[in-house]
Design a protein around this motif. Structure first.
Motif, PDB file in Angstrom:
ATOM      1  N   ILE A  82      -0.843  -0.728   9.866  1.00 32.63           N
ATOM      2  CA  ILE A  82      -1.935  -1.661  10.167  1.00 32.63           C
ATOM      3  C   ILE A  82      -1.989  -1.949  11.672  1.00 32.63           C
ATOM      4  O   ILE A  82      -3.057  -2.026  12.264  1.00 32.63           O
ATOM      5  N   ARG A  83      -0.807  -2.064  12.278  1.00 34.39           N
ATOM      6  CA  ARG A  83      -0.753  -2.248  13.739  1.00 34.39           C
ATOM      7  C   ARG A  83      -1.495  -1.131  14.458  1.00 34.39           C
ATOM      8  O   ARG A  83      -2.220  -1.356  15.409  1.00 34.39           O
ATOM      9  N   ARG A  84      -1.257   0.089  13.972  1.00 38.85           N
ATOM     10  CA  ARG A  84      -1.913   1.246  14.586  1.00 38.85           C
ATOM     11  C   ARG A  84      -3.432   1.134  14.458  1.00 38.85           C
ATOM     12  O   ARG A  84      -4.164   1.332  15.415  1.00 38.85           O
ATOM     13  N   PHE A  85      -3.886   0.779  13.247  1.00 37.27           N
ATOM     14  CA  PHE A  85      -5.333   0.605  13.061  1.00 37.27           C
ATOM     15  C   PHE A  85      -5.861  -0.495  13.979  1.00 37.27           C
ATOM     16  O   PHE A  85      -6.951  -0.415  14.519  1.00 37.27           O
ATOM     17  N   MET A 130      -6.856  -3.075   1.548  1.00 42.31           N
ATOM     18  CA  MET A 130      -6.653  -3.922   0.367  1.00 42.31           C
ATOM     19  C   MET A 130      -5.355  -4.717   0.504  1.00 42.31           C
ATOM     20  O   MET A 130      -5.297  -5.909   0.198  1.00 42.31           O
ATOM     21  N   ILE A 131      -4.307  -4.026   0.937  1.00 41.80           N
ATOM     22  CA  ILE A 131      -2.993  -4.675   1.051  1.00 41.80           C
ATOM     23  C   ILE A 131      -3.054  -5.778   2.112  1.00 41.80           C
ATOM     24  O   ILE A 131      -2.575  -6.896   1.904  1.00 41.80           O
ATOM     25  N   ASP A 132      -3.673  -5.450   3.241  1.00 36.60           N
ATOM     26  CA  ASP A 132      -3.742  -6.427   4.329  1.00 36.60           C
ATOM     27  C   ASP A 132      -4.513  -7.666   3.884  1.00 36.60           C
ATOM     28  O   ASP A 132      -4.090  -8.796   4.130  1.00 36.60           O
ATOM     29  N   ALA A 187       2.313  -1.734  -2.196  1.00 41.23           N
ATOM     30  CA  ALA A 187       2.774  -1.973  -0.823  1.00 41.23           C
ATOM     31  C   ALA A 187       4.300  -2.008  -0.759  1.00 41.23           C
ATOM     32  O   ALA A 187       4.906  -1.437   0.151  1.00 41.23           O
ATOM     33  N   ASP A 188       4.922  -2.647  -1.741  1.00 47.05           N
ATOM     34  CA  ASP A 188       6.392  -2.656  -1.773  1.00 47.05           C
ATOM     35  C   ASP A 188       6.925  -1.230  -1.865  1.00 47.05           C
ATOM     36  O   ASP A 188       7.939  -0.891  -1.248  1.00 47.05           O
ATOM     37  N   GLY A 189       6.248  -0.402  -2.651  1.00 44.21           N
ATOM     38  CA  GLY A 189       6.678   0.989  -2.810  1.00 44.21           C
ATOM     39  C   GLY A 189       6.585   1.754  -1.498  1.00 44.21           C
ATOM     40  O   GLY A 189       7.438   2.593  -1.192  1.00 44.21           O
ATOM     41  N   LEU A 190       5.546   1.465  -0.723  1.00 48.90           N
ATOM     42  CA  LEU A 190       5.388   2.150   0.570  1.00 48.90           C
ATOM     43  C   LEU A 190       6.403   1.623   1.581  1.00 48.90           C
ATOM     44  O   LEU A 190       6.736   2.302   2.550  1.00 48.90           O
TER      45      LEU A 190
END
Ligand code: NAI
Length: 689
Positions: free
Chosen positions: A654-657, A602-604, A642-645
């Motif tokens: 996301i890079r890992r995924f 969702m964030i991406d 996302a800011d919280g994370l």
């Protein structure tokens, strides 16, 4: 001056005067301090607190909540007010801190039309100026627990019944001045009242209700602890506990998220006023198509006092449209929102026409026919001939390209997307879609119309699915990948619901029908598309098993009348077969992994939407997800989350995924760029303000 005070004949009249609604910011607190100093110094016999204008006070100024508390503090002022012989003359709306001021008075007199409430939990906090301690002493534990944990509004009649106010008077100030001296003595301040009787059963029942209504939220639970404490500890001690809890919650993640959504909503509602051109007035409208959406849109327009003509293609469809609208009015009667006579008048007001031959002139036409490009283009060609160039032409399409729909229309600057959500007369969200030709004037009018309908408008550019459905598609796709790798639908649903989503993604599909997304995938021919990881499971549910969701009694779950949906044994082998076919060894997913991956998707997607300029600001994306897709408000929406994370952490996830599954995860460009320069999504919101 934010607070005026005048001493005359032994009475100190304190008037909160901070237009428009006497919000209690620092200046008001300073004004109250000065007024209390004066009243104490003069040794007055009576203090009356009232509000200037239409409100008593709408409560604390939430814009101050992000910084450290600034003295003087309201709780301290109210302890002083409570020691004086005081009356609250509640002339208008009293919310939050406004009610707390009144609760610190000995007597409360309200105008009959007044609405009151302690809505602090909706901002993730508890009342912080004595509300949790004084209300139980005045109205009892059970009522206080309910009112504070729900944050709901109540009227003067209910307040009188609960003992929260002592009297109702058309002119509360005159009534307060006229209270005989002897009467004052019969009213005890909360601090002089005995502690309320403990009521563990009422608290437990209210807690159970809050567990359902406000699953995952901390503020209602804190409210119960504080209200229950009133039976155990003296007022002063309770006030100290309350203050500490309030400050703690105020700085916490849930309150920050709820404030973010609250301010994003206010900004969205104010947008109509920020265009260089003012919105054009809309007095009349045409709605084309009277199905699920068209009927709801027509009903909403009518409710806002706009003259509506609904167009259908033939008489049979026109009859169905009339019946659809009739049902909405019937529901309103059932829910007590309209009388039978009003409903009848409403039904008669909405004209239904067949074809475009005898259409009245209209300020706007909104199309809500089948999701089919050819049909929609015919509709707009007909509208183009039937209406003058000044009429705005809007489409409610969910996934089609508005630029293709509007191709060849005269004066394309008046064309716009108005993407309502179902049910259109209930759901607040509207995506206002800016097509290639859409002018600022048309956007302004669209925002103005949305405000008039009481909707929450969010601007979106053209792309497949605009903001909301595009993120939804990506979210579902990501969940489907987890199915083929080893998860099961009910596990995904359970994990996402535990995170706070109103419903899991598969339960939602069962509710809305698997055939809609299926048709959309067919249209895009995803099976053959390059660069897309095609997961066949959902298509097979429809094609091979005919499982369309609740409407066919079977989807991801089995459905039967009057029973909760049950995980469907027939679905598991279909999923497992898809894994075998794709040579994937199924593995165990834990709930945290499911949530992490779904949220990253969702964030991406949200970040891509920002990077492409489809959404104007991150907060708009959050509004869409909170108001249209069941994202938990108390988590603020995916962008706030996302800011919280931490954007750096999100980008590396996301890079890992992307390394494991490059087809599903293109490189997280936009987030990475933001993270690299140390910026947050909230910074982008501030840039747009
Ligand atoms: P529906 O099938 O309930 O209603 C479509 C209506 O259009 C029918 O009453 C039909 O008789 C009428 N119609 C068809 N061709 C027509 C023509 N040439 N002239 C006049 N009327 C015609 O469909 P629904 O669900 O109301 O969807 C309508 C549009 O709204 C679609 O574009 C859809 O993508 C969009 N939408 C649907 C949402 C939903 O949840 N159902 C949500 C948001 C948008």
């Amino acid at each position: 001056m934010a607070v005026r005070h005048a001493i005359q004949s032994g009475t100190c009249l304190i008037t909160l005067d901070n237009p428009p609604v006497n919000v209690i910011g620092r200046a008001v607190r300073q004004g109250l301090l000065a007024a209390l100093d004066a009243a104490e110094a003069a040794g007055v016999e009576r203090v009356i607190v009232t509000g200037a204008g239409a409100a008593f006070s709408a409560g604390a100024d939430a814009t101050e909540f992000d910084g450290p508390p600034q003295p003087p503090h309201l709780p301290d002022l109210l302890v002083r007010l409570e020691r004086l012989p005081s009356i609250a003359a509640i002339n208008g709306t009293a919310l939050g801190g406004g009610v707390e001021i009144a609760l610190a008075c000995r007597m409360r007199i309200a105008a009959p039309s007044v609405m009151l409430g302690l809505p602090e939990v909706t901002l993730g906090v508890v009342p912080g100026a004595g509300g949790t301690q004084r209300l139980p002493r005045i109205a009892g534990l059970a009522a206080a627990a309910d009112l504070i944990s729900e944050g709901r509004r109540f009227d003067a009649a209910e307040a009188l019944r609960l003992g929260i106010i002592d009297a109702v008077a058309d002119d509360p100030l005159a009534a307060a001045l006229a209270v005989p001296e002897g009467d004052m003595d019969r009213h005890l301040a909360a601090c002089d009242r005995p502690a309320p009787a403990a009521d563990p059963a009422a608290i437990a029942a209210a807690r159970a209700r809050a567990d359902k209504r406000a699953r995952g939220q901390v503020a209602p639970q804190a409210a119960f602890d504080l209200v229950a404490a009133t039976a155990e500890v003296p007022l002063a001690e309770g006030l100290t506990l309350e203050r500490a809890r309030f400050l703690d919650l105020r700085a916490g993640p849930q309150a920050r998220a709820l404030r973010h959504v609250f301010f994003a909503e206010r900004a969205a509602a104010a947008r109509a006023r920020r265009f260089a051109v003012p919105p054009a007035p809309v007095a009349s409208a045409i709605v084309v198509g009277g199905g699920t959406m068209g009927a709801g849109i027509a009903y909403a327009l009518d409710g806002a006092g706009i003259a509506v003509t609904l167009v259908e293609a033939d008489t049979a469809a026109a009859d169905r449209a009339r019946a659809n609208i009739g049902r909405l009015f019937d529901d309103a009667v059932k829910r007590g929102k309209a009388t039978a006579v009003e409903a009848e008048a409403g039904r008669a007001r909405i004209a239904v026409a067949v074809g475009y031959g005898a259409l009245p002139q209209a300020d706007i036409a909104i199309e809500a026919v089948f999701e089919n490009l050819a049909v929609k283009r015919q509709v707009f060609a007909a509208l183009d001939s039937a209406l003058p160039d000044s009429a705005i032409l809007a489409t409610n399409t969910s996934y089609l390209d508005p630029n293709a729909i509007f191709e060849g229309i005269r004066a394309p600057e008046r064309c716009v997307g108005l993407h309502f959500f179902s049910p259109a007369h209930v759901m607040k969200l509207v995506e206002i879609v800016r097509a290639a030709g859409t002018s600022q004037a048309t956007l302004a009018t669209a925002f103005g119309l949305a405000a008039r309908l009481g909707k929450l408008p969010v601007e979106a550019g053209v792309c497949d699915g605009f903001i909301g459905n595009r993120i939804l598609t990506r979210y579902r796709q990501t969940c489907d990948v987890m199915l083929i790798e080893g998860a099961l639908p009910w596990q995904v649903d359970r994990a996402m619901e535990a995170f706070g989503m109103a419903m899991g993604p598969y339960a939602v599909q069962d509710l809305s029908g698997l055939d809609i997304a299926f048709a959309n995938r067919q249209r895009k021919n995803l099976r053959a598309a390059l660069g897309v990881r095609y997961i066949p499971i959902a298509d097979r549910m429809v094609e091979d098993l005919g499982r369309l969701g609740r409407k066919s009694g079977a989807g991801w779950y089995d459905h039967s009348e009057g029973a909760a949906p049950r995980p469907a044994p027939a679905v598991t082998p279909l999923i497992e077969a898809a894994s075998v076919e794709a040579s994937i060894t199924r593995r165990v997913f834990d709930d945290a992994e499911i949530v992490d991956r779904a949220l990253a998707a969702m964030i991406d997607e949200g970040a891509r939407i920002l990077g492409e300029g489809i959404a104007r600001r991150p907060a708009d994306i959050d509004l869409v997800m909170v108001h249209g897709y069941g994202f938990p408000r108390w988590r603020g929406g995916p962008m706030h989350h996302a800011d919280g994370l931490g954007l750096g952490a999100v980008a590396s996830r996301i890079r890992r995924f992307a390394v494991q599954d490059p087809l599903s995860w293109p490189a997280p460009d936009f987030i990475e760029r933001l993270a690299a320069v140390g910026r947050t999504l909230a910074d982008l919101d501030r840039d747009e303000r």
